[in-house]
Motif scaffolding. Structure first.
Motif, mmCIF file in Angstrom:
data_model
loop_
_atom_site.group_PDB
_atom_site.id
_atom_site.type_symbol
_atom_site.label_atom_id
_atom_site.label_comp_id
_atom_site.label_asym_id
_atom_site.label_seq_id
_atom_site.Cartn_x
_atom_site.Cartn_y
_atom_site.Cartn_z
ATOM 1 N N ALA A 178 41.732 5.369 43.139
ATOM 2 C CA ALA A 178 40.794 6.070 44.228
ATOM 3 C C ALA A 178 41.372 7.403 44.572
ATOM 4 O O ALA A 178 42.546 7.755 44.210
ATOM 5 C CB ALA A 178 40.755 4.985 45.324
ATOM 6 N N THR A 179 40.532 8.200 45.069
ATOM 7 C CA THR A 179 41.061 9.476 45.744
ATOM 8 C C THR A 179 40.966 9.132 47.351
ATOM 9 O O THR A 179 40.196 8.730 47.875
ATOM 10 C CB THR A 179 40.137 10.444 45.319
ATOM 11 N N TYR A 180 42.219 9.526 48.007
ATOM 12 C CA TYR A 180 42.509 9.532 49.293
ATOM 13 C C TYR A 180 42.535 10.931 49.847
ATOM 14 O O TYR A 180 43.589 11.655 49.291
ATOM 15 C CB TYR A 180 43.516 8.793 49.552
ATOM 16 N N TYR A 181 42.283 11.087 50.954
ATOM 17 C CA TYR A 181 42.096 12.653 51.644
ATOM 18 C C TYR A 181 42.864 12.189 52.916
ATOM 19 O O TYR A 181 42.638 11.499 53.775
ATOM 20 C CB TYR A 181 41.060 13.228 51.970
ATOM 21 N N CYS A 182 43.904 13.014 53.147
ATOM 22 C CA CYS A 182 44.934 12.911 54.277
ATOM 23 C C CYS A 182 44.082 13.591 55.473
ATOM 24 O O CYS A 182 43.759 14.706 55.524
ATOM 25 C CB CYS A 182 46.226 13.520 54.075
ATOM 26 N N VAL A 183 43.930 12.839 56.538
ATOM 27 C CA VAL A 183 43.077 13.341 57.840
ATOM 28 C C VAL A 183 43.693 13.133 58.964
ATOM 29 O O VAL A 183 43.072 13.297 60.011
ATOM 30 C CB VAL A 183 41.638 12.661 57.658
ATOM 31 N N ALA A 184 44.910 12.748 59.122
ATOM 32 C CA ALA A 184 45.778 12.275 60.267
ATOM 33 C C ALA A 184 47.064 12.806 60.080
ATOM 34 O O ALA A 184 47.686 12.791 58.844
ATOM 35 C CB ALA A 184 45.399 10.880 60.656
ATOM 36 N N ALA A 185 47.735 13.306 61.122
ATOM 37 C CA ALA A 185 49.150 13.310 61.076
ATOM 38 C C ALA A 185 49.988 12.073 61.331
ATOM 39 O O ALA A 185 50.926 12.171 61.991
ATOM 40 C CB ALA A 185 49.433 14.345 62.153
ATOM 41 N N GLY A 186 49.658 11.139 60.406
ATOM 42 C CA GLY A 186 50.508 9.888 60.505
ATOM 43 C C GLY A 186 51.238 9.817 59.442
ATOM 44 O O GLY A 186 51.604 10.638 58.470
ATOM 45 N N ASN A 187 51.758 8.551 59.017
ATOM 46 C CA ASN A 187 52.871 8.238 58.053
ATOM 47 C C ASN A 187 51.712 7.876 56.578
ATOM 48 O O ASN A 187 50.572 7.517 56.664
ATOM 49 C CB ASN A 187 53.229 7.108 58.199
ATOM 50 N N PHE A 188 52.376 8.272 55.467
ATOM 51 C CA PHE A 188 51.669 7.975 54.271
ATOM 52 C C PHE A 188 51.182 6.394 54.129
ATOM 53 O O PHE A 188 50.261 6.478 53.348
ATOM 54 C CB PHE A 188 52.461 8.743 53.138
ATOM 55 N N ASN A 189 51.905 5.772 54.381
ATOM 56 C CA ASN A 189 51.858 4.194 54.289
ATOM 57 C C ASN A 189 50.860 3.498 55.440
ATOM 58 O O ASN A 189 50.779 2.584 55.443
ATOM 59 C CB ASN A 189 53.121 3.479 54.212
ATOM 60 N N SER A 190 50.142 4.490 56.027
ATOM 61 C CA SER A 190 49.132 3.781 57.130
ATOM 62 C C SER A 190 47.868 3.972 56.613
ATOM 63 O O SER A 190 47.555 5.159 56.390
ATOM 64 C CB SER A 190 49.554 4.669 58.399
#
Lengths: 66, 357
Positions: B2-14
């Protein structure tokens, strides 16, 4: 990984410490860069490398120390 | 995959950090093996690689914020890592690791001028560089298995330790790049190829520049390995290092820049097409690390001829086959053979020459 288009600018600069080879990778949406931008980005990379090569550490050991 | 886009200033494993589209709603889940992770113009500044995690690839080419790093290993199991020059890569240290673990195909790291912590190549795939690589001066570039190939881009590499010493099947191709190995840890093996079982080593026309910051370091060259140019120097007023595992080692040019104390460990010497001992800025001392009773520092010109040195101090050394060896303005520290050593005029104390006084 989905295809993302970038522009890659390979460059090399001869320095007093030898030939420095590197590349700039620029997202297509940011392209084109001006010549001045490219020159400045290249120079920053070279300067960083030369700083590593020529700058003594701040905590240089004294005689008799490790 | 899958493709995931980072949209929050959170942890990578969240799960809440990731969306299924650029700028989309968070909560798409946690990326795992084989998944593409993208930080782009819709990613806020501040996401963190917070814990050990395996993903497929990481593309930050259009990201301009800050990517934080806490102590962990991020394993990339299939694709590339692309950082951007416009982003900030924060809190880097050597408790962090980039692990490239593809079992096939080529993985490329584009670091965009950022300084990285440790890097490890595992499994049978190929690991290569998309631009010059600069690592922390005490960080390790660790080639455990597979292939490290820098013979296409030939980009400069700067790190603290290069380690390819193990018994796994692995290939190391250095290309024509300059490798600057910054020795900052006392007694650290900064270049480690001592175990050559399973190793295919191609030095190309690379230049290895071992540059100590004043500590004692070891360079384990690996028996019978062929190098191109090797240089030892120091960034401070004194440097010391010793070479080991060098039986049958040869190179194009072997250069030492004084002031430098170079010790050899083991029973064999070094063959080079050219020896360059530069004492214009300080004395060079060549000696044997282990014992005083053997001429272990054996220097051989590959085409035969004369090795000439000036302002050196020599112990336990001799020339090899078809090689003559002269040293002017120099000191015989004992246990040498077949070297013509002429002391300096006026009998200047060794300490004065060594310190340049």
């Amino acid at each position: 990984m989905p295809d993302r288009i970038t522009v890659k600018v390979d460059f090399e600069v001869e320095t007093e410490r030898g030939l420095y080879r590197d590349a700039l990778t620029i997202p297509i949406e940011d392209w084109p860069w001006s010549e001045e931008q490219i020159v400045a980005a290249k120079q920053a990379r070279v300067d960083n490398w030369l700083a590593i090569m020529t700058t003594p550490p701040a905590d240089e050991p004294q005689d008799g120390e490790g | 995959m899958a493709t995931y886009y980072c949209v929050a200033a959170g942890n990578f494993n969240s799960a809440s950090t990731w969306a299924s589209s650029s700028g989309g709603a968070g909560g798409a889940g946690t990326p795992g093996p084989g998944d593409a992770c993208i930080l782009d113009g819709n990613t806020p500044s501040g996401p963190t690689i917070s814990a050990s995690q395996t993903i497929g690839s990481l593309d930050c080419s259009a990201f301009t914020g800050t990517l934080n790093r806490s102590n962990s290993s991020l394993t990339i199991d299939t694709g590339d890592v692309v950082l951007s020059s416009g982003m900030t890569y924060a809190d880097v240290n050597t408790s962090q690791n980039w692990a490239f673990s593809a079992t096939a195909g080529t993985q490329t790291l584009t670091s965009a001028g950022h300084t990285l912590g440790n890097i490890t190549k595992t499994n049978a795939g190929v690991f290569t560089l998309g631009d010059a690589l600069t690592m922390l001066p005490n960080a390790t570039l660790n080639i455990t298995s597979g292939t490290f190939d820098n013979s296409v881009g030939n980009y400069n590499v700067t790190c603290g330790i290069f380690n390819g010493s193990n018994s796994n099947t692995r290939t190391i191709k250095l290309g024509s790049a300059i490798y600057t190995i910054l020795m900052v840890g006392n007694s650290v093996t900064s270049w480690s190829l001592g175990t050559t079982t399973g190793l295919t080593f191609d030095a190309g026309t690379s230049q290895l520049k071992f540059r100590t910051t004043g500590v004692v370091f070891q360079v384990s060259l690996g028996n019978n390995n062929t190098y191109y140019d090797i240089e030892f120097s120091s960034s401070v007023s004194h440097g010391m290092g010793y070479m080991s595992a060098m039986s049958g080692v040869s190179c194009n040019q072997f250069r030492v820049v004084g002031p430098f104390v170079l010790l050899q460990s083991g029973n064999s010497g070094l063959t080079a097409a050219n020896f360059d001992f530069d004492t214009s800025t300080g004395l060079i001392v060549l000696c044997n690390r282990d014992a005083f009773n053997a001429q272990r520092f054996v220097l051989t010109l590959s085409g035969g001829g004369q090795i000439s040195m000036d302002k050196v101090a020599i112990q336990s050394s001799r020339p090899g086959t078809s090689t003559t060896f002269i040293a002017t303005n120099s000191y015989d520290l004992g246990n040498n053979s077949s070297i013509t050593i002429t002391p300096p005029g006026g009998g200047a104390p060794l300490s004065r020459i060594f310190t340049g006084m």
